[in-house]
Design a protein around this motif. Structure first.
Motif, PDB file in Angstrom:
ATOM      1  N   ILE A 164      46.105  45.996  51.672  1.00  0.00           N
ATOM      2  CA  ILE A 164      46.963  46.806  50.805  1.00  0.00           C
ATOM      3  C   ILE A 164      47.670  45.914  49.782  1.00  0.00           C
ATOM      4  O   ILE A 164      47.826  46.277  48.604  1.00  0.00           O
ATOM      5  CB  ILE A 164      47.981  47.600  51.660  1.00  0.00           C
ATOM      6  CG1 ILE A 164      47.238  48.554  52.595  1.00  0.00           C
ATOM      7  CG2 ILE A 164      48.927  48.381  50.767  1.00  0.00           C
ATOM      8  CD1 ILE A 164      48.147  49.248  53.592  1.00  0.00           C
ATOM      9  N   SER A 165      48.106  44.720  50.210  1.00  0.00           N
ATOM     10  CA  SER A 165      48.722  43.783  49.261  1.00  0.00           C
ATOM     11  C   SER A 165      47.733  43.361  48.177  1.00  0.00           C
ATOM     12  O   SER A 165      48.098  43.265  46.996  1.00  0.00           O
ATOM     13  CB  SER A 165      49.233  42.557  50.028  1.00  0.00           C
ATOM     14  OG  SER A 165      49.753  41.600  49.139  1.00  0.00           O
ATOM     15  N   CYS A 166      46.482  43.151  48.571  1.00  0.00           N
ATOM     16  CA  CYS A 166      45.452  42.806  47.573  1.00  0.00           C
ATOM     17  C   CYS A 166      45.226  43.964  46.607  1.00  0.00           C
ATOM     18  O   CYS A 166      45.086  43.747  45.398  1.00  0.00           O
ATOM     19  CB  CYS A 166      44.158  42.445  48.295  1.00  0.00           C
ATOM     20  SG  CYS A 166      42.758  42.147  47.208  1.00  0.00           S
ATOM     21  N   GLY A 167      45.212  45.193  47.100  1.00  0.00           N
ATOM     22  CA  GLY A 167      45.020  46.354  46.227  1.00  0.00           C
ATOM     23  C   GLY A 167      46.154  46.528  45.239  1.00  0.00           C
ATOM     24  O   GLY A 167      45.926  46.945  44.091  1.00  0.00           O
ATOM     25  N   ARG A 168      47.377  46.197  45.647  1.00  0.00           N
ATOM     26  CA  ARG A 168      48.506  46.304  44.716  1.00  0.00           C
ATOM     27  C   ARG A 168      48.344  45.336  43.550  1.00  0.00           C
ATOM     28  O   ARG A 168      48.568  45.709  42.378  1.00  0.00           O
ATOM     29  CB  ARG A 168      49.806  46.033  45.476  1.00  0.00           C
ATOM     30  CG  ARG A 168      51.018  45.867  44.589  1.00  0.00           C
ATOM     31  CD  ARG A 168      52.290  45.902  45.418  1.00  0.00           C
ATOM     32  NE  ARG A 168      52.272  44.915  46.471  1.00  0.00           N
ATOM     33  CZ  ARG A 168      52.687  43.654  46.354  1.00  0.00           C
ATOM     34  NH1 ARG A 168      53.124  43.227  45.176  1.00  0.00           N
ATOM     35  NH2 ARG A 168      52.665  42.833  47.377  1.00  0.00           N
ATOM     36  N   HIS A 169      47.940  44.103  43.818  1.00  0.00           N
ATOM     37  CA  HIS A 169      47.746  43.128  42.732  1.00  0.00           C
ATOM     38  C   HIS A 169      46.562  43.505  41.850  1.00  0.00           C
ATOM     39  O   HIS A 169      46.615  43.306  40.628  1.00  0.00           O
ATOM     40  CB  HIS A 169      47.537  41.737  43.328  1.00  0.00           C
ATOM     41  CG  HIS A 169      48.766  41.164  43.960  1.00  0.00           C
ATOM     42  ND1 HIS A 169      49.848  40.731  43.231  1.00  0.00           N
ATOM     43  CD2 HIS A 169      49.095  40.967  45.269  1.00  0.00           C
ATOM     44  CE1 HIS A 169      50.788  40.269  44.039  1.00  0.00           C
ATOM     45  NE2 HIS A 169      50.350  40.402  45.294  1.00  0.00           N
ATOM     46  N   LEU A 170      45.525  44.066  42.425  1.00  0.00           N
ATOM     47  CA  LEU A 170      44.379  44.494  41.609  1.00  0.00           C
ATOM     48  C   LEU A 170      44.763  45.642  40.690  1.00  0.00           C
ATOM     49  O   LEU A 170      44.347  45.684  39.523  1.00  0.00           O
ATOM     50  CB  LEU A 170      43.222  44.904  42.514  1.00  0.00           C
ATOM     51  CG  LEU A 170      42.497  43.786  43.258  1.00  0.00           C
ATOM     52  CD1 LEU A 170      41.414  44.365  44.171  1.00  0.00           C
ATOM     53  CD2 LEU A 170      41.873  42.796  42.281  1.00  0.00           C
ATOM     54  N   SER A 171      45.544  46.564  41.197  1.00  0.00           N
ATOM     55  CA  SER A 171      45.976  47.691  40.366  1.00  0.00           C
ATOM     56  C   SER A 171      46.891  47.217  39.244  1.00  0.00           C
ATOM     57  O   SER A 171      46.872  47.782  38.143  1.00  0.00           O
ATOM     58  CB  SER A 171      46.690  48.733  41.232  1.00  0.00           C
ATOM     59  OG  SER A 171      47.075  49.848  40.467  1.00  0.00           O
ATOM     60  N   ASN A 172      47.689  46.184  39.504  1.00  0.00           N
ATOM     61  CA  ASN A 172      48.548  45.634  38.442  1.00  0.00           C
ATOM     62  C   ASN A 172      47.725  44.980  37.340  1.00  0.00           C
ATOM     63  O   ASN A 172      48.232  44.823  36.219  1.00  0.00           O
ATOM     64  CB  ASN A 172      49.519  44.617  39.034  1.00  0.00           C
ATOM     65  CG  ASN A 172      50.573  45.260  39.915  1.00  0.00           C
ATOM     66  OD1 ASN A 172      50.865  46.459  39.790  1.00  0.00           O
ATOM     67  ND2 ASN A 172      51.151  44.481  40.825  1.00  0.00           N
ATOM     68  N   HIS A 173      46.489  44.618  37.632  1.00  0.00           N
ATOM     69  CA  HIS A 173      45.604  44.004  36.640  1.00  0.00           C
ATOM     70  C   HIS A 173      44.618  45.019  36.064  1.00  0.00           C
ATOM     71  O   HIS A 173      43.519  44.659  35.645  1.00  0.00           O
ATOM     72  CB  HIS A 173      44.845  42.826  37.262  1.00  0.00           C
ATOM     73  CG  HIS A 173      45.700  41.616  37.478  1.00  0.00           C
ATOM     74  ND1 HIS A 173      45.816  40.599  36.560  1.00  0.00           N
ATOM     75  CD2 HIS A 173      46.521  41.284  38.510  1.00  0.00           C
ATOM     76  CE1 HIS A 173      46.647  39.676  37.020  1.00  0.00           C
ATOM     77  NE2 HIS A 173      47.082  40.059  38.208  1.00  0.00           N
ATOM     78  N   ASP A 174      45.006  46.284  36.072  1.00  0.00           N
ATOM     79  CA  ASP A 174      44.254  47.353  35.419  1.00  0.00           C
ATOM     80  C   ASP A 174      42.897  47.591  36.088  1.00  0.00           C
ATOM     81  O   ASP A 174      41.896  47.860  35.421  1.00  0.00           O
ATOM     82  CB  ASP A 174      44.057  47.044  33.931  1.00  0.00           C
ATOM     83  CG  ASP A 174      43.825  48.320  33.122  1.00  0.00           C
ATOM     84  OD1 ASP A 174      44.153  49.410  33.633  1.00  0.00           O
ATOM     85  OD2 ASP A 174      43.300  48.233  32.002  1.00  0.00           O
ATOM     86  N   VAL A 175      42.852  47.491  37.386  1.00  0.00           N
ATOM     87  CA  VAL A 175      41.655  47.822  38.157  1.00  0.00           C
ATOM     88  C   VAL A 175      41.899  49.147  38.863  1.00  0.00           C
ATOM     89  O   VAL A 175      42.963  49.360  39.467  1.00  0.00           O
ATOM     90  CB  VAL A 175      41.328  46.705  39.178  1.00  0.00           C
ATOM     91  CG1 VAL A 175      40.110  47.088  40.022  1.00  0.00           C
ATOM     92  CG2 VAL A 175      41.070  45.388  38.468  1.00  0.00           C
ATOM     93  N   HIS A 176      40.921  50.043  38.804  1.00  0.00           N
ATOM     94  CA  HIS A 176      41.029  51.338  39.483  1.00  0.00           C
ATOM     95  C   HIS A 176      40.775  51.123  40.973  1.00  0.00           C
ATOM     96  O   HIS A 176      39.645  50.851  41.391  1.00  0.00           O
ATOM     97  CB  HIS A 176      40.024  52.331  38.906  1.00  0.00           C
ATOM     98  CG  HIS A 176      40.142  53.690  39.487  1.00  0.00           C
ATOM     99  ND1 HIS A 176      39.079  54.582  39.559  1.00  0.00           N
ATOM    100  CD2 HIS A 176      41.208  54.341  40.060  1.00  0.00           C
ATOM    101  CE1 HIS A 176      39.485  55.700  40.130  1.00  0.00           C
ATOM    102  NE2 HIS A 176      40.779  55.575  40.427  1.00  0.00           N
ATOM    103  N   VAL A 177      41.837  51.258  41.800  1.00  0.00           N
ATOM    104  CA  VAL A 177      41.778  50.986  43.230  1.00  0.00           C
ATOM    105  C   VAL A 177      41.880  52.306  43.984  1.00  0.00           C
ATOM    106  O   VAL A 177      42.791  53.113  43.736  1.00  0.00           O
ATOM    107  CB  VAL A 177      42.906  50.027  43.665  1.00  0.00           C
ATOM    108  CG1 VAL A 177      42.828  49.771  45.168  1.00  0.00           C
ATOM    109  CG2 VAL A 177      42.819  48.719  42.895  1.00  0.00           C
ATOM    110  N   ILE A 178      40.931  52.499  44.912  1.00  0.00           N
ATOM    111  CA  ILE A 178      40.947  53.656  45.806  1.00  0.00           C
ATOM    112  C   ILE A 178      41.162  53.116  47.218  1.00  0.00           C
ATOM    113  O   ILE A 178      40.287  52.470  47.790  1.00  0.00           O
ATOM    114  CB  ILE A 178      39.640  54.459  45.717  1.00  0.00           C
ATOM    115  CG1 ILE A 178      39.400  54.926  44.277  1.00  0.00           C
ATOM    116  CG2 ILE A 178      39.656  55.635  46.667  1.00  0.00           C
ATOM    117  CD1 ILE A 178      38.078  55.637  44.074  1.00  0.00           C
ATOM    118  N   LEU A 179      42.337  53.372  47.774  1.00  0.00           N
ATOM    119  CA  LEU A 179      42.719  52.843  49.074  1.00  0.00           C
ATOM    120  C   LEU A 179      42.443  53.889  50.154  1.00  0.00           C
ATOM    121  O   LEU A 179      42.962  55.020  50.090  1.00  0.00           O
ATOM    122  CB  LEU A 179      44.205  52.470  49.067  1.00  0.00           C
ATOM    123  CG  LEU A 179      44.823  52.106  50.415  1.00  0.00           C
ATOM    124  CD1 LEU A 179      44.148  50.874  51.011  1.00  0.00           C
ATOM    125  CD2 LEU A 179      46.335  51.890  50.273  1.00  0.00           C
TER     126      LEU A 179
END
Length: 506
Positions: free
Chosen positions: A349-364
C-alpha cells in the motif's frame, strides 16, 4: 647569311589563332620576309602537307631547337623524324675514340614526355664536346643577328638560353643505358629493373614457422620472474576490461567478500561490481529487523523506505522518463496492486501511494476484514488521499492486461490465507492477465507462491529464493552497520550510490 640556318629545327609560335608549328627550315627569303618548314608539325600533330611557309607578320615568337652539324643536317634529322614520329627531333655529332662522329639521339618535343636521367646517374655522366666547338661564339651571333633583322623575328635571351643549343655548349651524355639501348620510361620513373624481381613467391608459412612464439614468451616470463618486474602475461590471457563507472587506478586491492554471515549461506549472489552478497535465513532476517526496531528503526520507517524503493523500481520498469512524461498524458500506465491483510500488504500500500503521486493509475486490491492491522489502517488512510482506486472484489479488477502487477499477497507466516476463496480468485486473475509481476519480499517456499514473478525485491539482505522468484533485486531499508554487527553479521554496504541494485546468481 640566313641560308646558314637551313636544316635547323625551329619552333614558330603564330599566336592563339594559328598555333605552334615545328619543323626543319627549308627556305628563308629576306626579300619577301618568309620562312618555310619542311615536314611540319602543328600543335604536336603531323601536318598533311610536306611544307608550310610563314610570313614575318604572322610570327609571334621563334625558337631554335636544334642546329645540325655540317654535312649531315638533313640526313640525321629526317632519319630521326622517321624513326621517332614526333616533331622537334634533332641530332648531335660528337667525337668518338677514333676521331669520327657518333650519333646520339635526343628527342626534344613539347607533346611527348622526355627521358629524365636519375639523380644518382648524374655522377657518372660523360661529357662530349661536338666538333662545332671550333666555331666561335661571335660567328654564331652574327648569323643570328642577320636572321633576326626580318620583321616579326625576335629572340629572347631566356628562350635562347633554355631552348636553343649553342655550338660551344657542353652536352652531358644521358645515362640509363642498358645493352646499348635506352631504358623504358617505366624503368626511368620507378628506378628498379623488372629483371631483378624474383619469380618465386614469398613463403609466408615457412618464415612464420621459424619464429617460436611460445619459446619467446616463456623466455620473457622467466626473465621478468627472476628480475622481479611486473609480468606482462601470456598470449592466452585476455586484457582486463573495465566498466565506465570503475576506477582503473586503485590504491588498495578490492575485497569482493565484504559481507560475512555467522552461518553458512545456502545461496550466494553477486552485484554488478562483483561484490558477493550471501543469503540469510528467515530467522536471522527476522532477528535483524527486531534489533533494528529496538534501536529506533520502527515499522513505519521501514514501510516508508520499502514503499519508496519499490515504487522507484516500479517506475523504472514502467519506462522511466520515456513513459512518465508530462507530455504523455494519454500514455498513463496502469498498475494492479494485490495486497493481503498483513505487514507485506502494508508495504504494498505504501508503494501504491508513491506510484499514484507520480501520476500512475493504481488499482489497489485488499479483501474486507473485520479487523485490520494498525499499519494497514494508517497506510490506507494515506492512500485514500491520492487518486488511486481501491477495490475488494476480483470482479472490479480490469479485464484488459495492465502494465504491471505488484504482488504482496503472500507472507512468511500466515499460510492459511492461501486457502481462502478470494486468494485463489486473485491468483487466477493475475495468471490470466498476462502482465509482468513484481513481488515485494516474497516467501522462501516456492510451493506457497501461486503467482510466478518476473522480478522480486528483497529487503536488507536476500533470502535463499528459488527460480520462481524471477530476477532478484535488493533494496536498502536503512539498517545501520552496527545493527548488523550486533546480530553477528560483518556488513559493508554493497549499494554504493544506489538504493536498489540487481543481484546475480553465482
Amino acid at each position: 647569311m640566313a641560308t646558314d640556318w637551313l636544316g635547323s629545327i625551329v619552333s614558330i609560335n603564330c599566336g592563339e589563332s594559328l598555333g605552334v608549328y615545328q619543323g626543319r627550315v627549308s627556305a628563308v627569303d629576306q626579300v619577301s620576309q618568309t620562312i618555310s618548314l619542311t615536314r611540319p608539325f602543328h600543335n604536336g600533330v603531323k601536318c598533311l602537307v610536306p611544307e608550310v611557309t610563314f610570313r614575318a607578320g604572322d610570327i609571334t615568337e621563334l625558337k631554335i631547337l636544334e642546329i645540325p652539324g655540317p654535312g649531315d643536317s638533313r640526313q640525321c634529322g629526317d632519319l630521326q623524324q622517321a624513326e621517332m614520329g614526333i616533331p622537334g627531333v634533332g641530332c648531335q655529332v660528337g667525337p668518338s675514340q677514333n676521331g669520327t662522329g657518333k650519333v646520339l639521339k635526343k628527342p626534344i618535343s613539347s607533346s611527348a614526355p622526355q627521358n629524365i636521367p636519375r639523380r644518382t646517374d648524374m655522377k657518372n655522366q660523360d661529357i662530349i664536346i661536338s666538333p662545332q666547338q671550333q666555331c666561335s661564339k661571335s660567328y654564331m651571333d652574327r648569323h643570328v643577328e642577320t636572321l633576326s633583322q626580318s620583321k616579326g623575328f625576335r629572340r629572347r635571351h631566356n628562350s635562347w638560353s633554355s631552348s636553343s643549343r649553342h655550338p660551344n655548349q657542353v652536352t652531358p651524355k644521358k645515362s640509363g643505358l642498358k645493352n646499348g639501348q635506352m631504358k623504358s620510361k617505366d624503368d626511368e620513373c620507378f628506378g628498379d629493373d623488372i629483371d631483378e624481381i624474383p619469380d618465386t613467391d614469398f613463403d609466408f608459412e615457412g618464415n612464420l614457422a621459424l619464429f617460436d612464439k611460445a619459446a619467446v614468451f616463456e623466455e620473457i616470463e622467466t626473465y621478468e620472474r627472476r628480475s622481479g618486474t611486473r609480468s606482462r602475461g601470456t598470449p592466452n590471457e585476455k586484457p582486463a576490461r573495465y566498466r565506465h563507472d570503475e576506477n582503473i587506478l586503485e590504491s588498495e586491492p578490492i575485497v569482493y567478500r565484504r559481507i560475512v554471515v555467522p552461518q553458512n549461506a545456502n545461496k550466494e549472489f553477486c552485484t554488478d561490481s562483483g561484490l558477493v552478497v550471501p543469503s540469510v535465513s528467515y530467522e536471522l532476517h527476522k532477528k535483524l529487523l527486531s534489533v533494528a526496531e529496538k534501536h529506533g528503526l520502527t515499522l513505519e520507517r521501514r514501510l516508508e523506505m520499502t514503499g519508496v524503493c519499490a515504487s522507484q523500481m516500479a517506475l523504472s520498469l514502467l519506462g522511466g522518463p520515456n513513459r512518465l512524461n508530462p507530455k504523455n498524458v494519454h500514455q498513463r500506465p496502469t498498475v494492479a496492486l494485490l495486497c493481503g491483510p498483513h505487514v507485506k500488504g502494508a508495504q504494498g500500500i505504501s508503494c501504491g501511494r508513491h506510484l499514484s503521486n507520480h501520476d500512475v493509475h493504481v488499482i489497489l486490491f485488499l479483501p474486507n476484514f473485520v479487523k485490520m492491522l494498525e499499519s494497514i489502517t494508517n497506510e490506507l488512510n494515506l492512500f485514500s488521499k491520492t487518486q488511486g482506486q481501491q477495490v475488494s472484489s476480483v470482479k472490479d479488477l480490469p479485464d484488459t492486461p495492465v502494465d504491471l502487477v505488484i504482488n504482496c499477497l503472500d507472507c512468511h507466516e500466515n499460510a492459511f490465507l492461501r486457502d481462502q476463496p478470494w486468494y485463489k480468485a486473485v491468483v487466477d486473475w493475475a495468471n490470466q492477465n498476462r502482465a509482468p509481476v513484481l513481488s515485494i519480499d516474497p516467501p522462501i517456499n516456492e510451493q506457497e507462491q501461486g503467482i510466478d514473478a518476473k522480478w522480486s525485491l528483497a529487503l536488507g539482505l536476500p533470502l535463499p529464493l528459488g527460480e520462481r522468484a524471477g530476477r532478484l533485486y535488493l533494496c536498502d531499508i536503512g539498517i545501520p552497520q552496527k545493527v548488523f554487527q550486533e546480530v553477528g553479521i560483518n556488513y559493508h554496504s554493497p549499494f554504493g550510490c544506489k538504493f536498489v541494485i540487481p543481484l546475480h546468481s553465482t
